[in-house]
Design an enzyme around this catalytic site. Structure first.
Site, PDB file in Angstrom:
ATOM      1  N   ARG A  97       0.801  -1.219   0.000  1.00 28.05           N
ATOM      2  CA  ARG A  97       0.000   0.000   0.000  1.00 28.05           C
ATOM      3  C   ARG A  97       0.838   1.276   0.000  1.00 28.05           C
ATOM      4  O   ARG A  97       0.299   2.354   0.224  1.00 28.05           O
ATOM      5  CB  ARG A  97      -0.931   0.000   1.204  1.00 28.05           C
ATOM      6  N   ASP A  98       2.111   1.184  -0.244  1.00 28.34           N
ATOM      7  CA  ASP A  98       2.953   2.383  -0.209  1.00 28.34           C
ATOM      8  C   ASP A  98       4.014   2.320  -1.302  1.00 28.34           C
ATOM      9  O   ASP A  98       5.212   2.346  -1.032  1.00 28.34           O
ATOM     10  CB  ASP A  98       3.588   2.529   1.173  1.00 28.34           C
TER      11      ASP A  98
END
Length: 67
Positions: free
Chosen positions: A47-48
Site C-alpha cells: 500500500r505504499d
C-alpha cells in the site's frame, strides 16, 4: 532479504541530481510491474508504492547510461 546497497530510486535520482530518462523509467516500471504480479499471486498487497520504497541492489542499468 537482500541488502540493497545502492538505495532507493529516489536516492539515485537525488545523488545524480537528475531524473530518470525514458529508458530508465521503462526499466524500473517493467521490474516494478513484475514484482506487483508476483505479490498479487501471493495475495500480498503493498500500500505504499513510491520511489523511496523501490530499492536498487545493483543499479548497473541506471548508472551505465549517465556516468
Amino acid at each position: 532479504m537482500e541488502f540493497c546497497s545502492k538505495g532507493s530510486i529516489t536516492d539515485l535520482m537525488r545523488d545524480a541530481n537528475r531524473v530518470l530518462d525514458e529508458g530508465e523509467c521503462a526499466f524500473v516500471i517493467k521490474h516494478l510491474l513484475e514484482a506487483l504480479v508476483y505479490l498479487k499471486q501471493k495475495k500480498i498487497l503493498h500500500r505504499d508504492i513510491k520511489g523511496g520504497n523501490i530499492l536498487d541492489r545493483k543499479s548497473t542499468r541506471l548508472n551505465s547510461s549517465h556516468t
